[in-house]
Design a protein around this motif. Structure first.
Motif, PDB file in Angstrom:
ATOM      1  N   SER A  19      16.459 138.605  42.863  1.00  0.00           N
ATOM      2  CA  SER A  19      17.347 137.448  42.833  1.00  0.00           C
ATOM      3  C   SER A  19      18.798 137.901  42.978  1.00  0.00           C
ATOM      4  O   SER A  19      19.169 138.987  42.523  1.00  0.00           O
ATOM      5  CB  SER A  19      17.176 136.683  41.517  1.00  0.00           C
ATOM      6  OG  SER A  19      15.850 136.197  41.390  1.00  0.00           O
ATOM      7  N   ALA A  20      19.601 137.053  43.582  1.00  0.00           N
ATOM      8  CA  ALA A  20      21.017 137.387  43.749  1.00  0.00           C
ATOM      9  C   ALA A  20      21.717 137.404  42.396  1.00  0.00           C
ATOM     10  O   ALA A  20      21.415 136.590  41.514  1.00  0.00           O
ATOM     11  CB  ALA A  20      21.687 136.376  44.672  1.00  0.00           C
ATOM     12  N   GLU A  58      18.073 139.888  49.026  1.00  0.00           N
ATOM     13  CA  GLU A  58      16.851 139.726  49.823  1.00  0.00           C
ATOM     14  C   GLU A  58      16.343 141.079  50.303  1.00  0.00           C
ATOM     15  O   GLU A  58      15.130 141.333  50.320  1.00  0.00           O
ATOM     16  CB  GLU A  58      17.137 138.804  51.010  1.00  0.00           C
ATOM     17  CG  GLU A  58      17.340 137.346  50.602  1.00  0.00           C
ATOM     18  CD  GLU A  58      17.848 136.487  51.749  1.00  0.00           C
ATOM     19  OE1 GLU A  58      17.985 137.029  52.880  1.00  0.00           O
ATOM     20  OE2 GLU A  58      18.124 135.290  51.516  1.00  0.00           O
ATOM     21  N   GLY A  78      24.337 142.776  45.494  1.00  0.00           N
ATOM     22  CA  GLY A  78      23.092 142.036  45.610  1.00  0.00           C
ATOM     23  C   GLY A  78      21.874 142.908  45.393  1.00  0.00           C
ATOM     24  O   GLY A  78      20.843 142.449  44.889  1.00  0.00           O
ATOM     25  N   ARG A  83      23.495 137.343  48.642  1.00  0.00           N
ATOM     26  CA  ARG A  83      22.116 136.930  48.938  1.00  0.00           C
ATOM     27  C   ARG A  83      21.461 137.886  49.931  1.00  0.00           C
ATOM     28  O   ARG A  83      20.274 138.225  49.789  1.00  0.00           O
ATOM     29  CB  ARG A  83      22.107 135.505  49.490  1.00  0.00           C
ATOM     30  CG  ARG A  83      22.454 134.448  48.452  1.00  0.00           C
ATOM     31  CD  ARG A  83      22.107 133.056  48.962  1.00  0.00           C
ATOM     32  NE  ARG A  83      22.917 132.676  50.105  1.00  0.00           N
ATOM     33  CZ  ARG A  83      24.068 132.017  50.013  1.00  0.00           C
ATOM     34  NH1 ARG A  83      24.549 131.667  48.828  1.00  0.00           N
ATOM     35  NH2 ARG A  83      24.743 131.695  51.100  1.00  0.00           N
ATOM     36  N   ARG A 130      29.223 135.124  48.513  1.00  0.00           N
ATOM     37  CA  ARG A 130      27.876 134.723  48.105  1.00  0.00           C
ATOM     38  C   ARG A 130      26.830 134.938  49.208  1.00  0.00           C
ATOM     39  O   ARG A 130      25.710 135.387  48.908  1.00  0.00           O
ATOM     40  CB  ARG A 130      27.875 133.284  47.616  1.00  0.00           C
ATOM     41  CG  ARG A 130      28.598 133.119  46.267  1.00  0.00           C
ATOM     42  CD  ARG A 130      28.458 131.730  45.687  1.00  0.00           C
ATOM     43  NE  ARG A 130      27.087 131.407  45.376  1.00  0.00           N
ATOM     44  CZ  ARG A 130      26.428 130.374  45.912  1.00  0.00           C
ATOM     45  NH1 ARG A 130      27.008 129.587  46.801  1.00  0.00           N
ATOM     46  NH2 ARG A 130      25.186 130.133  45.573  1.00  0.00           N
TER      47      ARG A 130
END
Length: 326
Positions: free
Chosen positions: A202-203, A197, A168, A193, A189
């Protein structure tokens, strides 16, 4: 969700890969993928396929970091993009600790630190930056000259939450192998994320390598699972990942373990309608690309049978023809 094709064998001549490249060129399949091979080097194989006239988007899922310095890795990736004239997803991974020990003399003390250093160097070089990294495992003080080339995306092999969080932060694509759709949705997922963050980005999108076979008379799903993944099912990092996904076959005989893998969604098996439904679960789990892995079919029945299943699956999911606008 895109569907792509994995070369389902370790080729001994580039010509053996041409039918799969042709399938990508002539159908709606998105990309031709190859895993790490210790026979013919995948970067060279895919460049040779392009030289034979099949210039298609390619993916490496994944090439192993201990084999080469990140400068050479960046050079090979850029060369592949220039040779094919198409985009490349360059997936990297640290490999098993035993592999690291064999090539480096000792495994990475921190897998995540080694991967972070490696991908940071490769990305900087591909971006044309002056790279100045002195790491614990990898160092580089260099710059690659600017050149016009198709886009390159960096992928990272992801099985567990720690590597997913790192992906990520630093990767464009998370490349998974043998991961059930539910595990991707519930574990991978969210970790992607979380890492994105933290990095303020963006992931990365998810590319899932999915082992699959069509059900036919006389075919046993357990045999396909073992023919394609018996080695993975004995590797500690895969055993740990599968355990997190609720798949524990430690007390089962091999065939029972294979059936459990299929029942739990780690291997897709059934007729065209059933396979389509199971593959769609990956879309619902947020996967952007499924790479159809027919290794089990190829190992048991040969490349012709694998190609036949692959064509039927692409037709079943609606990817049998390339869109006219592509």
């Amino acid at each position: 969700m895109d569907y792509s094709v994995l070369v389902p064998f370790l080729q001994r001549r580039p010509e053996q890969v041409l039918p799969y490249a042709a399938l990508v060129e002539w159908t709606g399949a998105r990309r031709l993928w190859q895993g790490q091979s210790m026979l013919m080097e995948p970067f060279q194989t895919l460049s040779a396929v392009a030289g034979a006239g099949f210039r298609v988007p390619t993916g490496l899922g994944v090439t192993l970091m201990p084999l080469r310095h990140p400068f050479e890795a960046a050079h090979l990736v850029k060369t592949l993009a220039m040779a094919t004239g198409e985009s490349v997803v360059a997936g990297f991974g640290p490999g098993a600790k035993t592999f690291q020990q064999s090539l480096l003399g000792a495994p990475y003390r921190s897998q995540l630190t080694a991967v972070r250093e490696y991908l940071t160097i490769v990305r900087g070089l591909l971006d044309g930056d002056v790279v100045d990294v002195r790491g614990e495992y990898y160092s580089c003080h260099a710059q690659m000259g600017p050149v016009m080339a198709p886009p390159v995306e960096l992928g990272l092999g992801v099985l567990r939450p720690g590597m997913a969080r790192l992906a990520g932060e630093v990767a464009d694509v998370a490349v998974t192998w043998l991961t059930p759709a539910a595990y991707l949705d519930e574990v991978v997922r969210p970790a992607l994320r979380e890492g994105a963050e933290k990095a303020g980005r963006s992931a990365p999108r998810v590319t899932a390598m999915v082992p699959v076979a069509l059900e036919r008379p006389g075919r046993d799903v357990a045999e396909f699972v073992l023919a394609s993944n018996s080695g993975h099912m004995q590797a500690p990092h895969y055993i740990d990942m599968l355990g997190r996904a609720g798949i524990d076959f430690s007390n089962l005989d091999p065939k029972s373990a294979g059936r459990l893998m299929a029942d739990a969604g780690a291997f897709v098996f059934g007729d065209e309608e059933q396979v389509t439904k199971q593959l769609d679960e990956f879309r619902m789990a947020g996967v952007q690309e499924v790479v159809l892995n027919l290794t089990g079919v190829c190992n048991l029945y040969g490349p012709k049978a694998a190609m036949e299943d692959l064509k039927k699956i692409l037709a079943a999911v609606g990817a049998e023809r390339r869109n006219s606008g592509e």
